[in-house]
Design an enzyme around this catalytic site. Structure first.
Site, PDB file in Angstrom:
ATOM      1  N   GLU A   1       9.516 -20.037 -31.199  1.00 46.71           N
ATOM      2  CA  GLU A   1       9.726 -20.822 -32.470  1.00 46.71           C
ATOM      3  C   GLU A   1       8.274 -21.156 -32.815  1.00 46.71           C
ATOM      4  O   GLU A   1       7.351 -21.804 -31.772  1.00 46.71           O
ATOM      5  CB  GLU A   1      10.403 -22.011 -32.406  1.00 46.71           C
ATOM      6  CG  GLU A   1      10.405 -22.873 -33.780  1.00 46.71           C
ATOM      7  CD  GLU A   1      10.910 -22.008 -35.179  1.00 46.71           C
ATOM      8  OE1 GLU A   1      11.852 -21.796 -35.150  1.00 46.71           O
ATOM      9  OE2 GLU A   1       9.765 -22.026 -35.985  1.00 46.71           O
TER      10      GLU A   1
ATOM     11  N   LYS B   1      21.497 -32.845 -47.725  1.00 46.62           N
ATOM     12  CA  LYS B   1      22.466 -33.580 -47.650  1.00 46.62           C
ATOM     13  C   LYS B   1      22.411 -35.292 -47.367  1.00 46.62           C
ATOM     14  O   LYS B   1      22.906 -36.194 -47.772  1.00 46.62           O
ATOM     15  CB  LYS B   1      23.644 -33.309 -46.516  1.00 46.62           C
ATOM     16  CG  LYS B   1      24.683 -32.508 -46.804  1.00 46.62           C
ATOM     17  CD  LYS B   1      24.293 -30.981 -47.075  1.00 46.62           C
ATOM     18  CE  LYS B   1      23.701 -30.677 -48.542  1.00 46.62           C
ATOM     19  NZ  LYS B   1      23.325 -29.062 -48.841  1.00 46.62           N
TER      20      LYS B   1
ATOM     21  N   GLY C   1      18.099 -20.655 -62.039  1.00 48.50           N
ATOM     22  CA  GLY C   1      19.014 -20.228 -61.118  1.00 48.50           C
ATOM     23  C   GLY C   1      19.972 -21.245 -60.872  1.00 48.50           C
ATOM     24  O   GLY C   1      20.081 -22.227 -60.591  1.00 48.50           O
TER      25      GLY C   1
ATOM     26  N   ILE D   1      21.576 -23.625 -54.291  1.00 48.88           N
ATOM     27  CA  ILE D   1      20.497 -24.549 -54.325  1.00 48.88           C
ATOM     28  C   ILE D   1      20.117 -25.205 -55.684  1.00 48.88           C
ATOM     29  O   ILE D   1      20.022 -26.337 -55.778  1.00 48.88           O
ATOM     30  CB  ILE D   1      19.142 -23.993 -53.950  1.00 48.88           C
ATOM     31  CG1 ILE D   1      19.412 -23.249 -52.349  1.00 48.88           C
ATOM     32  CG2 ILE D   1      17.907 -24.652 -54.114  1.00 48.88           C
ATOM     33  CD1 ILE D   1      17.851 -22.829 -52.060  1.00 48.88           C
TER      34      ILE D   1
ATOM     35  N   GLY E   1      17.120 -17.645 -55.348  1.00 46.85           N
ATOM     36  CA  GLY E   1      17.517 -16.957 -54.121  1.00 46.85           C
ATOM     37  C   GLY E   1      16.657 -16.893 -53.102  1.00 46.85           C
ATOM     38  O   GLY E   1      15.449 -17.518 -53.405  1.00 46.85           O
TER      39      GLY E   1
ATOM     40  N   ASP F   1      20.079 -15.253 -41.754  1.00 46.06           N
ATOM     41  CA  ASP F   1      19.501 -14.776 -42.700  1.00 46.06           C
ATOM     42  C   ASP F   1      18.738 -13.698 -42.701  1.00 46.06           C
ATOM     43  O   ASP F   1      18.465 -12.850 -43.750  1.00 46.06           O
ATOM     44  CB  ASP F   1      18.659 -15.958 -43.177  1.00 46.06           C
ATOM     45  CG  ASP F   1      19.332 -17.373 -43.940  1.00 46.06           C
ATOM     46  OD1 ASP F   1      20.650 -17.200 -43.659  1.00 46.06           O
ATOM     47  OD2 ASP F   1      18.715 -18.127 -44.494  1.00 46.06           O
TER      48      ASP F   1
ATOM     49  N   ALA G   1      24.080 -21.326 -42.702  1.00 51.90           N
ATOM     50  CA  ALA G   1      23.545 -21.872 -41.367  1.00 51.90           C
ATOM     51  C   ALA G   1      24.744 -21.346 -40.430  1.00 51.90           C
ATOM     52  O   ALA G   1      24.754 -21.034 -39.411  1.00 51.90           O
ATOM     53  CB  ALA G   1      23.433 -23.318 -41.463  1.00 51.90           C
TER      54      ALA G   1
ATOM     55  N   HIS H   1      49.748 -37.532 -44.845  1.00 53.47           N
ATOM     56  CA  HIS H   1      50.023 -38.133 -46.316  1.00 53.47           C
ATOM     57  C   HIS H   1      49.558 -39.387 -46.267  1.00 53.47           C
ATOM     58  O   HIS H   1      49.702 -40.091 -45.228  1.00 53.47           O
ATOM     59  CB  HIS H   1      51.244 -38.004 -46.598  1.00 53.47           C
ATOM     60  CG  HIS H   1      51.397 -38.580 -48.031  1.00 53.47           C
ATOM     61  ND1 HIS H   1      51.424 -38.026 -49.182  1.00 53.47           N
ATOM     62  CD2 HIS H   1      51.880 -39.895 -48.352  1.00 53.47           C
ATOM     63  CE1 HIS H   1      51.522 -38.675 -50.176  1.00 53.47           C
ATOM     64  NE2 HIS H   1      52.178 -39.988 -49.743  1.00 53.47           N
TER      65      HIS H   1
HETATM   66  P1  NAI Z   1      21.731 -17.763 -55.232  1.00 56.38           P
HETATM   67  O1  NAI Z   1      21.497 -16.322 -54.650  1.00 56.38           O
HETATM   68  O2  NAI Z   1      22.867 -18.363 -54.647  1.00 56.38           O
HETATM   69  O3  NAI Z   1      21.521 -18.169 -56.593  1.00 56.38           O
HETATM   70  C1  NAI Z   1      20.416 -17.711 -57.437  1.00 56.38           C
HETATM   71  C2  NAI Z   1      21.049 -17.738 -58.590  1.00 56.38           C
HETATM   72  O4  NAI Z   1      19.487 -17.462 -59.540  1.00 56.38           O
HETATM   73  C3  NAI Z   1      21.764 -16.465 -59.055  1.00 56.38           C
HETATM   74  O5  NAI Z   1      22.971 -16.991 -59.653  1.00 56.38           O
HETATM   75  C4  NAI Z   1      21.020 -15.583 -60.073  1.00 56.38           C
HETATM   76  O6  NAI Z   1      21.713 -14.898 -60.882  1.00 56.38           O
HETATM   77  C5  NAI Z   1      20.215 -16.594 -60.531  1.00 56.38           C
HETATM   78  N1  NAI Z   1      18.811 -16.129 -60.996  1.00 56.38           N
HETATM   79  C6  NAI Z   1      17.721 -15.275 -60.311  1.00 56.38           C
HETATM   80  N2  NAI Z   1      16.760 -14.837 -61.203  1.00 56.38           N
HETATM   81  C7  NAI Z   1      16.909 -15.623 -62.327  1.00 56.38           C
HETATM   82  C8  NAI Z   1      15.955 -15.731 -63.257  1.00 56.38           C
HETATM   83  N3  NAI Z   1      14.693 -15.105 -63.455  1.00 56.38           N
HETATM   84  N4  NAI Z   1      16.493 -16.526 -64.588  1.00 56.38           N
HETATM   85  C9  NAI Z   1      17.703 -17.324 -64.288  1.00 56.38           C
HETATM   86  N5  NAI Z   1      18.485 -17.225 -63.174  1.00 56.38           N
HETATM   87  C10 NAI Z   1      18.209 -16.155 -62.360  1.00 56.38           C
HETATM   88  O7  NAI Z   1      20.257 -18.490 -54.374  1.00 56.38           O
HETATM   89  P2  NAI Z   1      19.701 -19.921 -54.198  1.00 56.38           P
HETATM   90  O8  NAI Z   1      20.681 -21.035 -55.054  1.00 56.38           O
HETATM   91  O9  NAI Z   1      18.402 -19.994 -54.208  1.00 56.38           O
HETATM   92  O10 NAI Z   1      20.191 -19.995 -52.411  1.00 56.38           O
HETATM   93  C11 NAI Z   1      19.693 -19.176 -51.686  1.00 56.38           C
HETATM   94  C12 NAI Z   1      20.504 -19.071 -50.405  1.00 56.38           C
HETATM   95  O11 NAI Z   1      20.522 -20.400 -49.696  1.00 56.38           O
HETATM   96  C13 NAI Z   1      21.953 -18.513 -50.786  1.00 56.38           C
HETATM   97  O12 NAI Z   1      22.269 -17.590 -50.033  1.00 56.38           O
HETATM   98  C14 NAI Z   1      22.473 -19.884 -50.672  1.00 56.38           C
HETATM   99  O13 NAI Z   1      24.012 -19.401 -50.180  1.00 56.38           O
HETATM  100  C15 NAI Z   1      22.086 -20.451 -49.411  1.00 56.38           C
HETATM  101  N6  NAI Z   1      22.352 -21.838 -49.531  1.00 56.38           N
HETATM  102  C16 NAI Z   1      23.594 -22.395 -49.112  1.00 56.38           C
HETATM  103  C17 NAI Z   1      23.743 -23.791 -49.411  1.00 56.38           C
HETATM  104  C18 NAI Z   1      25.163 -24.383 -48.794  1.00 56.38           C
HETATM  105  O14 NAI Z   1      25.544 -23.486 -47.781  1.00 56.38           O
HETATM  106  N7  NAI Z   1      25.643 -25.216 -49.310  1.00 56.38           N
HETATM  107  C19 NAI Z   1      22.933 -24.867 -49.765  1.00 56.38           C
HETATM  108  C20 NAI Z   1      21.693 -24.190 -50.460  1.00 56.38           C
HETATM  109  C21 NAI Z   1      21.448 -22.782 -50.065  1.00 56.38           C
END
Ligand code: NAI
Length: 451
Positions: A31, A48, A175, A179, A261, A301, A309, A435
């Site tokens: 790492e 969180k 987006g 996130i 993303g 990832d 995760a 319940h």
């Molecule tokens: P994401 O892929 O989930 O969402 C990105 C969004 O941005 C998409 O809906 C896309 O259509 C939109 N987008 C892309 N380019 C754009 C533009 N130029 N203008 C407007 N909209 C646009 O990616 P995100 O939210 O950044 O998360 C990244 C990764 O991290 C994901 O795979 C997610 O699953 C993971 N993550 C998971 C969490 C959880 O499990 N609670 C929390 C945070 C992240």
């Protein structure tokens, strides 16, 4: 010679290391940064920690109806950041301790494949040879080439926004994925004026549209514009074009969050030299996480298969067990997801749209959360939530479970277990749900399925 050398100490790599060492394999973990990866240091855990503070603040302000009135309520960002840092530090120490306890050799430095069995360390020139090499290098925020974004001090990613020293008064989020939505929920709970611009017709596109619509209603006060193609940024002003409209519109914030993303971190790992096949979407692996090069595996990832995760940990565990000679697999059809907010959303398995596209004769049931006693007692009639199930009429199996409700993330594992194990609706209906709990929504939704 190690049995397994793992490149990257996030929830994929450290879980693989822990499991491998517990099964008696000689294990090294490399790492270059803090152990714990994005999840512990820049993702799941810090967000969180902060979100919990924002929820507590909101509940203190909004609880008159349940008999709680607070005066002088305030939110101290510096204290919240200190809480976050302390949580992260404690967990990083826990993981370091666990590695030591298991006998994993933790190597600090930037690793690079020098052959299919050896990882060299850039800084020291040391080399570590293993019968198996696991790439667990994670991902980083994608930075699309939006004009005006690069070098703009007002444009940040999730990495930087978790370290701000002053709350903005307004925030534009580009987006509407996980996130974007989680950070929108955090900032808007604190009174920041938040706008989300999403390119697609709906936010959270991995949910069924009806569920996303319910979740959207929980994001009170957040201005959401869908179908918005961002064309450029000027300071904190974000220009976009909606659908076919010729005219550009604009929305401004003190800060702009790029949440468009993440992409796998694969550069500088020496993959080309060793012949490991990869694309910008990730290392190509089969369902057992094997790359095409014997002895080289990839998890988490870095594979681009599921950027979560717990998915990384499931892959890491499966790889360690397979190498140790045990039968192991990743439950690809049942990897749950959670969107943290207030309330949370969670799901596992197929959405209705996915089940139909896959050719299932899909039955669905959908119940509003306010049909549930515990939900009503805690949230009231005006709150939004839903539970939706998808089942296969032919086999009676549950195909998907999705919920927007408090504790959603805590409850979904039960449905994960059911779907991964091919449980039927009848099997699950026979189980006893305590319940009053919000989990009874699942029970009621099971009973409401017409198979
Ligand atoms: P994401 O892929 O989930 O969402 C990105 C969004 O941005 C998409 O809906 C896309 O259509 C939109 N987008 C892309 N380019 C754009 C533009 N130029 N203008 C407007 N909209 C646009 O990616 P995100 O939210 O950044 O998360 C990244 C990764 O991290 C994901 O795979 C997610 O699953 C993971 N993550 C998971 C969490 C959880 O499990 N609670 C929390 C945070 C992240």
């Amino acid at each position: 010679m190690y049995d397994i050398v793992i490149l990257g100490g996030g929830p994929g790599g450290y879980v693989a290391a822990e499991r491998a060492a517990a099964l008696g394999l000689k294990t090294a973990l490399i790492e270059k940064d803090a152990i714990g990866g994005t999840c512990l240091n820049r993702g799941c855990i810090p967000t969180k920690s902060l979100l919990h503070g924002a929820k507590t603040y909101r509940h203190a302000l909004d609880s008159q109806a349940i008999g709680v009135s607070c005066t002088g309520v305030s939110y101290d960002l510096a204290a919240a950041m200190a809480w976050k840092a302390q949580t992260v530090q404690r967990l990083v120490q826990n993981v370091e301790f666990l590695m030591k306890k298991r006998g994993v050799e933790l190597i600090r430095g930037s690793g690079r494949l020098v052959s299919s069995t050896t990882i060299g360390i850039d800084e020291s020139g040391a080399a570590f040879e293993g019968r198996n090499v696991v790439i667990a290098s994670g991902s980083e925020p994608a930075r699309p080439p939006i004009p005006g974004a690069a070098g703009n001090p007002l444009v940040v990613t999730s990495d930087e926004i978790l370290g701000i020293e002053k709350l903005p008064s307004s925030l534009v989020v580009i987006g509407g994925g996980v996130i974007g939505v989680e950070l929108a929920a955090y900032f808007s709970a604190l009174g920041v004026k938040v706008s989300i611009l999403e390119m697609l017709p709906e936010i959270l596109p991995f949910m069924d549209a009806d569920l996303a619509a319910v979740y959207k209603r929980t994001l009170k006060g957040v201005a959401i514009t869908t179908g918005a193609a961002v064309t450029g940024i000027d300071g904190g002003a974000v220009r976009y074009r909606k659908g076919e409209e010729a005219e550009e519109s604009s929305v401004s914030g003190d800060l702009v969050l790029l949440a468009t993303g993440r992409r796998p971190s694969l550069s500088g790992l020496g993959l080309e030299a060793v012949g490991v096949e990869f694309s910008p979407k990730g290392v190509k692996v089969d369902d057992s996480c094997r790359s095409g090069v014997p002895g080289v595996w990839a998890i988490g990832d870095a594979t681009g298969r599921s950027l979560l995760a717990h998915s990384a940990s499931a892959m890491g565990r499966a790889v360690a067990e397979t190498i140790a000679g045990r039968a192991a697999s990743v439950p690809w059809k049942a990897l749950p997801w959670v969107v943290y907010g207030d309330p949370e959303a969670a799901g596992v398995g197929m959405t209705e749209a996915e089940a139909k596209a896959a050719g299932f004769d899909a039955a669905t049931s959908s119940l509003p959360a306010r049909a549930n006693g515990r939900f009503l007692a805690e949230r009231g009639i005006a709150a939004h939530g839903v539970c939706k199930l998808v089942a296969d009429r032919a086999s009676g199996r549950v195909l998907g479970a999705h919920i927007v409700a408090p504790y959603a993330g805590e409850m979904i594992w039960g449905m994960q277990y059911a779907i991964a194990g091919d449980a039927t609706v009848a099997d699950l209906e026979r189980s006893v749900f305590p319940h009053p709990t919000v989990s009874e929504l699942f029970h009621d939704a099971l009973s409401a399925l017409e198979l």
